[in-house]
Design a protein around this motif. Structure first.
Motif, PDB file in Angstrom:
ATOM      1  N   PHE A   1     -32.081 -29.497 -67.734  1.00 48.21           N
ATOM      2  CA  PHE A   1     -31.888 -27.733 -67.634  1.00 48.21           C
ATOM      3  C   PHE A   1     -32.074 -27.396 -69.233  1.00 48.21           C
ATOM      4  O   PHE A   1     -33.141 -26.633 -69.747  1.00 48.21           O
ATOM      5  CB  PHE A   1     -30.653 -27.450 -67.810  1.00 48.21           C
ATOM      6  CG  PHE A   1     -30.247 -25.599 -68.683  1.00 48.21           C
ATOM      7  CD1 PHE A   1     -30.625 -24.806 -67.962  1.00 48.21           C
ATOM      8  CD2 PHE A   1     -29.556 -25.634 -70.122  1.00 48.21           C
ATOM      9  CE1 PHE A   1     -30.615 -23.715 -68.117  1.00 48.21           C
ATOM     10  CE2 PHE A   1     -30.102 -24.596 -70.365  1.00 48.21           C
ATOM     11  CZ  PHE A   1     -29.581 -23.333 -69.212  1.00 48.21           C
TER      12      PHE A   1
ATOM     13  N   GLY B   1     -34.892 -25.265 -68.499  1.00 48.67           N
ATOM     14  CA  GLY B   1     -34.751 -24.000 -67.941  1.00 48.67           C
ATOM     15  C   GLY B   1     -33.985 -23.432 -68.858  1.00 48.67           C
ATOM     16  O   GLY B   1     -33.360 -21.813 -68.769  1.00 48.67           O
TER      17      GLY B   1
ATOM     18  N   HIS C   1     -36.943 -19.014 -73.277  1.00 46.94           N
ATOM     19  CA  HIS C   1     -37.457 -17.783 -71.873  1.00 46.94           C
ATOM     20  C   HIS C   1     -37.894 -17.023 -73.232  1.00 46.94           C
ATOM     21  O   HIS C   1     -37.937 -17.198 -73.958  1.00 46.94           O
ATOM     22  CB  HIS C   1     -36.432 -17.220 -70.474  1.00 46.94           C
ATOM     23  CG  HIS C   1     -35.134 -18.391 -69.972  1.00 46.94           C
ATOM     24  ND1 HIS C   1     -36.294 -18.458 -68.618  1.00 46.94           N
ATOM     25  CD2 HIS C   1     -34.607 -18.747 -69.828  1.00 46.94           C
ATOM     26  CE1 HIS C   1     -35.453 -18.588 -68.164  1.00 46.94           C
ATOM     27  NE2 HIS C   1     -34.083 -19.433 -68.375  1.00 46.94           N
TER      28      HIS C   1
END
Length: 495
Positions: free
Chosen positions: A209, A213, A216
């Protein structure tokens, strides 16, 4: 963020010296870093065993061994094909090379670049971190030319101070809606890696992650977006920053975040355009970008999420839309700390800036009880080429801020002679929610009188002119649509 060692500085200096070669081919400072990024991307994939992402004919060795016009023609085809989705399927490669063009016209200059890059000490560069090397190149570019690339480059000592105070944690979604060259995201990643033994202390799912992820963001300027993706990749972060306008509906797709770290662009949208976000209500009618970005940040935060955002002074005192935004912000969030920054740390000395630290509440009313203001501007030198900003400038602020990222540590009001003071929500309301609070003598003019470098003096003049133009634009924006509308046509600021 990683310290730049003498070896890395030496490699950066050698890379930067190549800009003198390119200048003879009509390539400017800003274009130079973009041009060198294309070549460094190919070389660094070769150095890290990542060339499987590229078609065989476009790998570094195939390019570097060519000569003359054959090499230049091959390079031009490479740029076209790697940016063509019909040829290249790797998302990162496509993002870096989309619409890529070379400004090189002389085969000898391309050969000089590939030869010089091959001769660099790549063993040491790998040992010390290719991301550190690239970050050093970006910093060198910003330092050499405060206008242009510098406008996208937040000073690293400031970034590192903010990240230390906000304490990003593994598992958190971290967003920068005006990512620039990814300085905040890279610094947050480095902070987390230091606490987790380079992610090895995390379960594999959490480590995945963090790499794929956690981060952003958005960056509107295409060439800067390339530099951003390259910087992230070299720090082990795969993508995450999109080439979109945060103030358009695309900005809603950035999603919710636990932590927002950002330095949004200053000024107004070109042509007086307004945000086109369907979810904006407070700043929907203004062309003032920094006000609109603050609304985005508040809306992007999860309940309990925290933010640190760099804003110019007008966000603190502008009336009408500005006042409505501040009132709304202090209702929805706990705006617990404001740092008044010294002058001259960005590309324009006359632009005065601050950092807002706030936490999104779990209700929509009355979250700000008091605002602490730290004045790091009064009785400070004007920073510039002859006096660069260092981490030492922030040491006292970090101590007084305390260990709680949400401003909850015990604090002491230092009174009218100190730098750190507390103002209750009622006191702020008595000022019509004007947060441009100063109590120490303004010594900006004294500091500017001490400037000696022509570049710093010119930057100070340009900064004051830009500040004046921004005031006129704000007035025009407020009068737009009223009887007796004021129409102001302003030239583009020189970069």
């Amino acid at each position: 963020m990683e310290a730049v060692t003498p070896t890395t500085r030496d490699i950066v200096a050698k890379l930067w010296s190549l800009c003198h070669v390119l200048r003879d081919d009509g390539v400017g400072y800003n274009e130079y870093v973009t041009e060198i990024t294309y070549l460094l991307f190919l070389k660094m994939l070769a150095e890290t065993g990542g060339e499987g992402r590229l078609p065989a004919q476009y790998r570094w060795e195939r390019l570097a061994r060519r000569e003359g016009l054959d090499q230049l023609d091959h390079y031009k085809r490479l740029l076209l094909d790697l940016g063509n989705p019909k040829v290249e399927t790797d998302h990162l490669v496509l993002s870096i090379f989309t619409d890529a063009q070379t400004r090189l016209t002389r085969p000898t200059n391309l050969k000089a670049l590939t030869t010089a890059i091959d001769k660099l000490d790549w063993f040491s560069a790998r040992e010390e971190g290719l991301g550190t090397l690239y970050e050093g190149l970006l910093e060198k570019n910003a330092a050499e030319k405060k206008s242009g690339a510098g406008q996208y480059f937040t000073p690293r000592p400031l970034i590192d101070c903010i990240v230390r105070l906000m304490q990003p944690q593994p598992g958190e979604v971290i967003q920068d809606p005006a990512a620039g060259t990814a300085g905040f995201l890279v610094a947050a990643d480095h902070f987390i890696k230091e606490k987790t033994d380079n992610l090895y202390k995390l379960p594999e799912s959490q480590a995945f992650f963090q790499r794929n992820g956690a981060y952003h963001g958005a960056e509107l300027v295409h060439d800067t977006h390339r530099l951003c993706l390259m910087n992230l990749m070299l720090h082990g972060i795969e993508g995450g920053v999109e080439h979109v306008d945060t103030l358009s509906p695309d900005g809603e797709a950035l999603g919710k975040a636990d932590l927002v770290l950002t330095n949004p662009p200053f000024g107004t949208k070109k042509g007086g355009g307004r945000p086109t976000r369907n979810d904006f209500s407070v700043t929907a009618e203004t062309s003032n970008k920094q006000l609109a970005f603050v609304e985005h940040i508040v809306r992007a935060l999860k309940p309990g999420g925290r933010a640190a955002v760099v804003v110019p002074d007008n966000v603190l005192f502008e009336d009408n839309t500005g006042r409505r935004l501040r009132t709304w912000l202090m209702d929805l969030c706990d705006l617990h700390t404001i740092l008044r920054l010294p002058t001259g740390i960005f590309y324009a000395i006359g632009v005065k800036t601050n950092v807002l630290f706030f936490r999104r509440g779990k209700t929509d009313k009355g979250n700000t009880k008091a605002v602490w203001v730290y004045d790091l501007r009064a009785d400070m030198p004007a920073f510039g080429k002859t006096r660069p900003l260092t981490v030492a400038e922030f040491a006292d602020f970090e101590t007084t801020y305390g260990a709680d990222p949400n401003g909850g540590a015990e604090r002491q009001d230092q009174g009218e002679t100190g730098r750190f003071r507390r103002f209750t929500r009622d006191q702020v309301a008595e000022r019509n929610d004007n947060l441009d609070i100063a109590w120490l003598r303004d010594t900006e003019a004294d500091a500017e009188e001490g400037l000696t470098e022509p570049e710093d003096i010119a930057a100070a003049i340009i900064g004051h002119l830009r500040a004046a133009l921004a005031d006129i634009e704000a007035l025009s924006d407020e009068l737009d649509g009223e009887d007796g509308e004021l129409v102001v046509t302003l030239p583009e600021a020189a970069e």
